[in-house]
Structures are given as C-alpha cells and as structure tokens.
Design a protein around this motif. Structure first.
Motif, short mmCIF file in Angstrom:
data_model
loop_
_atom_site.label_atom_id
_atom_site.label_comp_id
_atom_site.label_asym_id
_atom_site.label_seq_id
_atom_site.Cartn_x
_atom_site.Cartn_y
_atom_site.Cartn_z
N TYR A 161 -0.11 -22.59 -46.49
CA TYR A 161 -0.19 -23.65 -47.49
C TYR A 161 -0.59 -24.98 -46.84
O TYR A 161 -1.37 -25.75 -47.40
N LEU A 162 -0.06 -25.24 -45.65
CA LEU A 162 -0.37 -26.49 -44.95
C LEU A 162 -1.85 -26.54 -44.58
O LEU A 162 -2.50 -27.58 -44.75
N TRP A 163 -2.40 -25.43 -44.10
CA TRP A 163 -3.80 -25.43 -43.69
C TRP A 163 -4.72 -25.64 -44.89
O TRP A 163 -5.76 -26.31 -44.77
N TYR A 164 -4.36 -25.11 -46.05
CA TYR A 164 -5.17 -25.34 -47.24
C TYR A 164 -5.16 -26.83 -47.62
O TYR A 164 -6.19 -27.40 -47.97
N ILE A 165 -4.00 -27.43 -47.54
CA ILE A 165 -3.89 -28.85 -47.89
C ILE A 165 -4.70 -29.70 -46.92
O ILE A 165 -5.39 -30.65 -47.32
N LEU A 166 -4.63 -29.37 -45.63
CA LEU A 166 -5.39 -30.14 -44.64
C LEU A 166 -6.90 -29.96 -44.85
O LEU A 166 -7.67 -30.92 -44.66
N ALA A 167 -7.34 -28.76 -45.24
CA ALA A 167 -8.77 -28.55 -45.51
C ALA A 167 -9.23 -29.43 -46.67
O ALA A 167 -10.30 -30.06 -46.61
N GLY A 168 -8.41 -29.51 -47.74
CA GLY A 168 -8.75 -30.38 -48.85
C GLY A 168 -8.74 -31.85 -48.45
O GLY A 168 -9.57 -32.64 -48.91
N THR A 169 -7.83 -32.22 -47.54
CA THR A 169 -7.74 -33.61 -47.09
C THR A 169 -8.99 -34.01 -46.32
O THR A 169 -9.50 -35.13 -46.48
N ILE A 170 -9.50 -33.12 -45.49
CA ILE A 170 -10.72 -33.42 -44.73
C ILE A 170 -11.89 -33.67 -45.68
O ILE A 170 -12.68 -34.61 -45.48
N LEU A 171 -11.99 -32.88 -46.73
CA LEU A 171 -13.05 -33.11 -47.71
C LEU A 171 -12.88 -34.45 -48.40
O LEU A 171 -13.88 -35.13 -48.71
N GLN A 172 -11.64 -34.88 -48.64
CA GLN A 172 -11.40 -36.18 -49.26
C GLN A 172 -11.84 -37.32 -48.35
O GLN A 172 -12.37 -38.34 -48.82
N VAL A 173 -11.62 -37.15 -47.05
CA VAL A 173 -12.05 -38.18 -46.09
C VAL A 173 -13.57 -38.34 -46.13
O VAL A 173 -14.10 -39.46 -46.20
N PHE A 174 -14.30 -37.22 -46.10
CA PHE A 174 -15.76 -37.29 -46.18
C PHE A 174 -16.20 -37.88 -47.52
O PHE A 174 -17.22 -38.59 -47.60
N SER A 175 -15.45 -37.59 -48.58
CA SER A 175 -15.80 -38.12 -49.89
C SER A 175 -15.74 -39.64 -49.89
O SER A 175 -16.65 -40.30 -50.42
N ILE A 176 -14.70 -40.22 -49.31
CA ILE A 176 -14.59 -41.68 -49.23
C ILE A 176 -15.75 -42.27 -48.44
O ILE A 176 -16.36 -43.28 -48.83
N TYR A 177 -16.07 -41.61 -47.34
CA TYR A 177 -17.15 -42.12 -46.48
C TYR A 177 -18.47 -42.18 -47.24
O TYR A 177 -19.16 -43.21 -47.24
N TYR A 178 -18.83 -41.12 -47.89
CA TYR A 178 -20.12 -41.09 -48.59
C TYR A 178 -20.09 -41.95 -49.84
O TYR A 178 -21.11 -42.54 -50.23
N LEU A 179 -18.94 -42.05 -50.48
CA LEU A 179 -18.84 -42.87 -51.69
C LEU A 179 -19.04 -44.34 -51.36
O LEU A 179 -19.77 -45.05 -52.06
N ILE A 180 -18.41 -44.80 -50.30
CA ILE A 180 -18.53 -46.20 -49.91
C ILE A 180 -19.96 -46.53 -49.49
O ILE A 180 -20.45 -47.65 -49.72
N ASN A 181 -20.65 -45.54 -48.92
CA ASN A 181 -22.03 -45.76 -48.47
C ASN A 181 -23.05 -45.57 -49.58
O ASN A 181 -24.26 -45.52 -49.31
N GLY A 182 -22.60 -45.40 -50.84
CA GLY A 182 -23.51 -45.37 -51.97
C GLY A 182 -23.97 -43.99 -52.38
O GLY A 182 -24.78 -43.87 -53.31
N HIS A 183 -23.52 -42.93 -51.73
CA HIS A 183 -23.91 -41.57 -52.10
C HIS A 183 -22.94 -41.06 -53.17
O HIS A 183 -22.00 -40.32 -52.87
N TYR A 184 -23.19 -41.50 -54.38
CA TYR A 184 -22.23 -41.22 -55.46
C TYR A 184 -22.08 -39.72 -55.73
O TYR A 184 -20.97 -39.20 -55.76
N ASN A 185 -23.19 -39.02 -55.93
CA ASN A 185 -23.12 -37.60 -56.27
C ASN A 185 -22.44 -36.79 -55.17
O ASN A 185 -21.61 -35.91 -55.45
N LEU A 186 -22.76 -37.09 -53.92
CA LEU A 186 -22.15 -36.37 -52.81
C LEU A 186 -20.67 -36.71 -52.70
O LEU A 186 -19.84 -35.82 -52.45
N GLY A 187 -20.34 -37.97 -52.92
CA GLY A 187 -18.94 -38.36 -52.85
C GLY A 187 -18.10 -37.70 -53.93
O GLY A 187 -16.99 -37.20 -53.66
#
Length: 833
Positions: free
Chosen positions: A446-472
């Motif tokens: 369960y912990l590994w699944y949560i961490l995998a989702g968390t990593i995707l959230q980190v990348f989402s913030i990065y691309y969202l702030i840089n203007g890549h709305y669809n990717l974020g």
C-alpha cells in the motif's frame, strides 16, 4: 376465303362460257344465299346441276364456311386473351395502389425525424463550440477526447437515420416506378368489342385513373419530403465528418505539443467568456451526453454486469452463511474479504474485472466504476486495517472525490488551475506523511502505491507551473487514480484467490471440531502477480488516450474484418466472443455445481431437497443457454447449429448411447426426483448419502467416507432404495429376551419409560413392545420405535441398549444367556465284555 376465291377462278377458267353463272353462285355464297328465298335456292341448284359441278361447289361452300368460322373464333379468342391480360393489369395496378397507400398510411415519422436531425445538429454545434471557427485559447485534452466521442456517436446516429430514410425513399420510389410501368402496358388500353365488356372497361379505367392521380400526388409529396430529409441528413453528416477531421487534427497537434506548448494557465481568458458563458455547465452537459450515449449503446453489457454483481453477491453470501453454520465466528471471517463483506466484495470483484470487457468506456464512466469500487473497498477495509492506515485511506478517498470533480471540468478557467494545484499539494502531503510513518503500514505494498502516486503529483506541479496545462492535469489525474485503481485491482486479485481458498477449506474442514480457524491469503506474492497488476493498471490508465487508441484501432479493425473460409464467413471477434461466452457459462455452471455439493448446502433437509434439484436444473439451463448465446453472439446461423445437431445424432447412433442414456437419466432425476441431495440410498451393493447429482453421474458418500461415482443410468436401471425420500423418519427395533419368571407387565412398563425419555424417539407413531415367543432360555421380546432421522439410528439404538441394561439390572430383571444341558452317555465296553 382465299382458298374459295382460288377455286372460283379455276372453275371460271374451265367453264368460260358460264362465267356469269359462276359469278352468281360466288355472290350467293358470299352474301349467305341459304338465308334468301326458296326460288333463289332452286335457281342456284338448277345452275349447279346444269354445269355439273355440284360436288365441287358444295366443297367450296364448306371450306368457305369453315374458314369464316375459324376467323371468327380466332378473333374471339384473341379478344378474350386481351381482356384477361387487361384484367390482370387492372388487378396489379390496384394491388400496387393499395401497397402505396399502406406505405404512406404507416406514418413515417417525418416530424420526429426532422426534430431528431435538428437535435443532432444542435448537439453537433454544441460539441464543436470553441474548437471550430473561433477557438478557445487553451484546448484541453479531456474536452477534445469527449468531443471525439460525441462526434463519433452523432455520426453513427446520422448514418443510421440516413439509412432508414434511404430505405423508405427506395420503397416509395420502387412503388411509383412499378405503378408507372404497369400503366404503360399497351394491353391496358385495348377496348373490347363486346358492349358489356366495353362498359366494364370504361368503369374500371375511370376508377383506375382517379386512384392513380390521387396516389401519385401523395407519393410525390412523400418522396419530396423524404428527399428533403435526406438532404438535411447528408448536410449534417458531411458537417460532422469535417468536424471529426478537425477535432482529430487538434488532438494530434495538442499531443505533439504536450511538452513544448506553454500557456498562461493562471490567467483568465476573454475568449472563453465570449464563447462559453458557463464553462462548468458546458462541461457537465458534455459529460452527460457522453454518458447518455454510452449507456444507451451498451445497455446489454451493463445489464449483464449488474446481473453478475447480484449472482456473485449471492454466492459470497451463501459461503459466509455456510461458514457461520459450521461454527465459525464473525471475527474469524474478517481475514477473508469475500466473507467479511460479501456484497461489497461482489461489487469490487465484478466491477474491477468486467471493466476490461466493456467496449472502450469513456473516462467519465471508468471513473464512476472506480468510485463505486473504492466505496466497496472502503466497506471491506472497515474492520480489517488499523486506525493509521484507515485515516490514510479516507484521505485518499476524499482526494479522489475532489479529483473526480476536477475531471468533470472540460473547459479550462483560472479557478481550475488552482484546483489542480491544490490536489497536487494534498496528494504530496499524504505521500510524505505516509513515508514518514511507513512502519505503521500492515502491508508495505500500500505504501509503494501511495509513493508512486505522489511522484506523479510532483511532476504534475512541475509541468503545471511551467504552463503545460494538459500534461499537468493528465499527471494529476493519473497520480490520484493510480492509487485508487491499483488498490482495487490488488484486492480484487486477492478476492479471486480467496474464492479458491474458501472452496479448499470447505472440502477439508472437519465439522466435528469445536474450534475452527481460517488461514488467510499470505502477504507475499510472486513477481508474475505484481506484473499482472502493473499491466492491468497501465491499461486502464492509458486506454482513453489518443496514443493508445491509435495503437489499438488497427488491431480492433483487423479482428472485426470479415474473413472467408470456403463458404463460411467469420471474424476473429466473433470467435473470441464465442469462446468467452462458453467459458463464462462453464464457470457459472461450476459455481452452481459447487453450491450444490454436500459441503455447500445449509444443513436443512427440506431446503436441501428443493434447493439441490433446482440447482441441478439451473446448471443444465446455464450450459444450454450459454451454448445458444455463444452461437448467437458469434453470429453463427441456426442452420449451422442444425448441422451440428445432426452430426451429434449420427454419433449418438454409433457409439454415444451410454453417454446420452446417462444425460437423459440426469434430466429424469432432476424432474422426477426419485433421489435428492443428502438422501440415504442403497443402489446395488453401495449404500450411503447422496452427495451430489451431476449431469452425467452422481456421487454417493459411503459410511466409510469413500465417494462412489455412479452413472445416472445405473441409478434408474437398478433397484434403488431411498430411505429418506418421503420422510427422514425411520423405524428401528431391538430384540432380546428376559428370564423365565420375570414380571412381564413391569418389564413392558420400564421399557416404555426408557423410550419416552429418549428425545430422538418419536411418540407418534407410538412405540410397540411385543413378546414374541418362549425361547429356549428366555421369553423373547422386540421393541419397535420411530426415530427423527435416519442418521440417528445407531446412536439411538446404543443409548437405548445402555438404558435398558441399566434399568433391568436395577429392577433385578435378568437377560439370560443361552443355556444348554449336555447329557453324556458312556458305553462301558469292558463291562459288557
């Protein structure tokens, strides 16, 4: 007539001097001289006699008369034939006019079709608003995907409507063409010579002309209306096709620019206000239309899914009741999900597995399925996880609901960017808190699944702030739903393994034990298990993307393409459907068979008798329906099934008599019910309890614990003794004797008291005690009594013998053993000597 003239010329040539007289005779014949005066006849006869040509003239007259009659009859026959053909044409025209009236009066729904076309046009304009012509500045991938689904559905509906319009147009045109071709026949305009026929012809012609004028006008109006609808439908079709091309172009463009295109996503765009007054309302309406069309088009698949949920829930609930009846406590069942919460487990298992069989569901439908699965999983985990993990799970579930709301938003606006950012922050916070307290997780997976989702959230913030709305937004959505989907699939696969575990437990369980335990599924799984889990999750996360669809569409088209094998046409899709339906019916039949076995039926005799037979009939029905549905789903025509049945008939005639005998005997047993589950039977040399009744054979459990498989034909062909068919009661007896001199009245009274005290001995019918005879060493007697159930016979008999022995000893009543006096006669040989 020509023959007569030629003969006249010949006679004139031979009798040149009498040519005037011959001419007179010719005129007499020509103008029917027989009808003239008697003097004229006599004059003709004298002329013929004078010339000596009486026979020749008579011959000429007869031939001329025959020729005249021939011509008259031929003309009459020709006239009759023309009238018959004319009547046939009148009848055909009348029939076609009636057919035309029927087609017109059946009320082709011009108004409804017109409204439907206008509705499709409105939906088309709504769907492409903002992507065709004046475009929205930020085009979202979710909106383009939803529009693609809508346009495909609208094109399909437009084609279906055009097909119906075209069929109606062809039918009306063919009817008009048929009437015109019949009216153009020349035989229709033949005027009879007979006055009566001529009057009939006049009346029918007038009626036909009136009817044709009326129906032709109505047909023309109908055809004009149909053609107008066809033009409207064609215009709409071409417009939708151009919209699809434009939408696909924009999707490909957005996909190619996903990592390069930047937009000021935290600003409000005036273009959005100009095009869409309420982006949220537009998004909700678009999602509604997508869901509406999908549910309408796949109602049979969804209905099947609901039926599977109900059936699986009943199956799990029966398993739970069985464990409780066997003495297990509810606290022990928490270890197994399918026994802990049967209904929730049924929703989880069926929804998680069946979604792979649904025909390309839209993302909104998949999210609804994941939401229901998540709620089911929450119910299952209510008492099976610790408080810390429960709090984490509730946080993830609430985050999922927020993400669900954001997924519904298809049109970008400033507030939505902030919402995505907030979801990312909450997701990262949950992941960080979980990692800090990782030691408190019961299952590290369960912990590994949560961490995998968390990593995707980190990348989402990065691309969202840089203007890549669809990717974020894409990474945010996948980050949240990856956790949800993997948890659901993980527990679904565990539940599938639990089904097998439960069946094994019930097979080896010792029902005499007072303390029972359940060993659940271990926490460690093979690499193949996790690989299957990963591939399943990856498939669900990516199948709504354009890349996946471009990859799958060629394969889907290839398996749907018709192929020929000789005169047989088939598709690989039909073959796959055929195999899946057969496997599904076989699986359901095995589940029913498992429920019908002795270890799965609740220990109630009345229920068992009824339930077992109905389950057996259900198995036969399921297999039969499965085969028929498989043939129908695969598109195999019924005449092919007839050929298969004929081939089976030949096989039965040559070597399958025994098999068919057992199958038919199974049906007879199911309907006639000479034996039921748990009945005590004796067949041949075997005796025991009926464990299961199968399609071909049945299983009897002997008193030594062996399972004997008996063909159904043998059950009916041999002498079958069923001790419990009508009732479970059984009469038993005990025989013994008392010593001579015993008070028999007292003995009888004591024995009745013993029988009355035993709770398994029935007082109705009343037990009887008979003194049967004076034996060699005792007065013999017999006790005859009824017991509640056949299974209690030996136990009751043992209790009664012990009680009789004790009671008789207390009352000094002796049960003598066999006594014999032996007299030895010795011959003294020596004394005789």
């Amino acid at each position: 007539m020509l023959n007569f003239i030629f003969q006249y010329i010949n006679l004139t040539h031979k009798n040149k001097g009498n040519s005037f007289k011959l001419f007179f005779i010719f005129l007499a014949f020509l103008f029917s001289i027989p009808a003239t005066s008697q003097n004229t006849k006599k004059e003709l006869d004298s002329i013929v006699k004078e010339l000596g040509i009486k026979d020749k003239v008579t011959h000429v007259f007869l031939e001329g008369k025959a020729e005249s009659e021939k011509k008259m009859r031929q003309e009459k026959y020709i006239n009759y034939q023309k009238i018959q053909k004319q009547n046939k044409l009148f009848n055909l025209i009348e029939s076609e006019i009636q057919n035309a009236k029927f087609q017109i009066n059946k009320r082709f729904d011009y108004k409804d079709i017109t409204e439907e076309i206008h509705q499709l046009k409105d939906w088309e304009e709504f769907a492409v608003k903002g992507i065709v012509g004046k475009k929205i500045e930020v085009l979202t991938d979710r909106n383009l995907s939803s529009i693609s689904i809508l346009l495909d559905e609208l094109l399909k509906r437009a084609n279906n409507r055009l097909k119906k319009i075209n069929i109606e147009n062809q039918q009306l045109s063919r009817t008009q063409e048929k009437i015109d071709s019949l009216v153009a026949e020349k035989n229709l305009y033949y005027v009879p010579t007979d006055s009566v026929s001529r009057e009939i012809y006049r009346l029918r012609s007038e009626k036909m002309n009136t009817d044709i004028n009326l129906i032709s006008g109505r047909l023309k109006n109908a055809v004009d209306s149909i053609q107008t609808l066809e033009i409207m439908g064609d215009r709409l079709k071409y417009k939708i096709e151009s919209d699809i091309i434009e939408n696909d172009r924009l999707r490909k463009l957005e996909l190619s620019q996903m990592f390069t295109k930047k937009v000021p996503i935290f600003e409000q765009f005036t273009i959005t206000k100009a095009l869409l007054d309420d982006p949220l309302a537009t998004s909700i309406k678009t999602n509604y239309l997508v869901m509406y069309f999908y549910l309408i088009n796949n109602k049979n698949s969804i209905l099947t899914m609901l039926l599977l949920i109900i059936g699986t829930a009943i199956y799990f609930e029966l398993q739970k009741r069985k464990f409780l009846d066997l003495g297990f406590k509810k606290e022990m069942l928490i270890e197994l999900n399918i026994l802990n919460s049967p209904i929730a487990a049924a929703f989880l298992v069926v929804l998680s597995l069946y979604q792979f069989l649904l025909p390309m569901p839209p993302l909104i439908f998949s999210i609804i399925i994941w939401t229901i699965s998540t709620i089911s999983l929450t119910v299952i985990m209510w008492n099976s996880i610790n408080t810390f993990v429960w709090k984490i799970w509730i946080s993830i579930f609430l985050l999922h609901l927020i993400a669900f709301f954001d997924t519904l938003i298809l049109i970008h606006f400033k507030g939505e960017s902030l919402l995505i950012l907030g979801i990312n922050i909450i997701g990262i916070s949950i992941g960080t808190y979980s990692f800090i307290n990782r030691s408190r997780f019961q299952r590290k997976i369960y912990l590994w699944y949560i961490l995998a989702g968390t990593i995707l959230q980190v990348f989402s913030i990065y691309y969202l702030i840089n203007g890549h709305y669809n990717l974020g937004k894409f990474l945010m959505t996948k980050g949240v739903y990856t956790i949800i989907v993997i948890h659901s699939l993980y527990n679904t696969l565990i539940a599938v393994k639990e089904i097998n575990l439960v069946s094994k437990i019930l097979k080896v369980i010792d029902e005499d034990k007072t303390k029972k335990t359940i060993n659940g599924i271990p926490n460690q799984f093979s690499i193949g298990f996790y690989l299957l889990l990963f591939l399943s999750c990856f498939l669900l996360m990516t199948r709504n993307t354009m890349t996946f669809q471009n990859f799958v569409d060629p394969f889907r088209n290839s398996i749907s393409e018709p192929r020929n094998l000789g005169s047989i046409t088939f598709t690989f899709e039909n073959i796959i459907i055929f195999v899946l339906v057969i496997l599904l019916s076989g699986f359901i039949s095995k589940v029913v068979s498992f429920l019908a076995s002795d270890s799965q039926i609740i220990k109630s005799k009345d229920k068992t008798k009824k339930f077992g037979s109905w389950l057996f009939l259900s198995r036969i029905t399921i297999v039969t329906l499965g085969i028929l549905v498989a043939f129908a789903s695969a598109g195999i025509p019924l005449d092919k099934i007839t050929l298969i049945i004929s081939a089976l008939g030949v096989g039965i005639g040559f070597g399958m008599q025994s098999l068919v005998n057992n199958l038919i005997s199974g049906l007879i047993i199911a309907f006639e019910k000479p034996v039921n589950l748990d009945d005590i039977i004796e067949v041949g040399t075997q005796s025991g309890k009926m464990k299961s009744i199968g399609i071909r054979s049945s299983v009897v459990t002997t008193y030594d614990g062996a399972d004997v498989v008996i063909p159904n034909g043998d059950l009916l062909n041999q002498n079958l003794t069923n001790w419990t068919l009508g009732s479970s009661h059984r009469r038993s007896e005990i025989r013994f004797g008392v010593a001579y001199g015993t008070d028999l009245e007292l003995t009888k009274k004591l024995l009745f008291e013993i029988l009355e005290k035993n709770k398994n001995v029935l007082m109705k019918p009343m037990p009887v005690i008979w003194f049967t005879k004076f034996g060699d060493s005792s007065i013999d007697l017999v006790l005859k009594y009824w017991i509640k159930h056949f299974d209690y016979d030996n136990e009751v008999k043992s209790e009664l013998i012990m009680a009789i022995d004790k009671t008789l000893k207390e009352n000094n009543i002796v049960i003598p053993f066999a006594q014999q006096d032996i007299h030895i006669i010795r011959n003294d040989i020596e004394s005789e000597n």
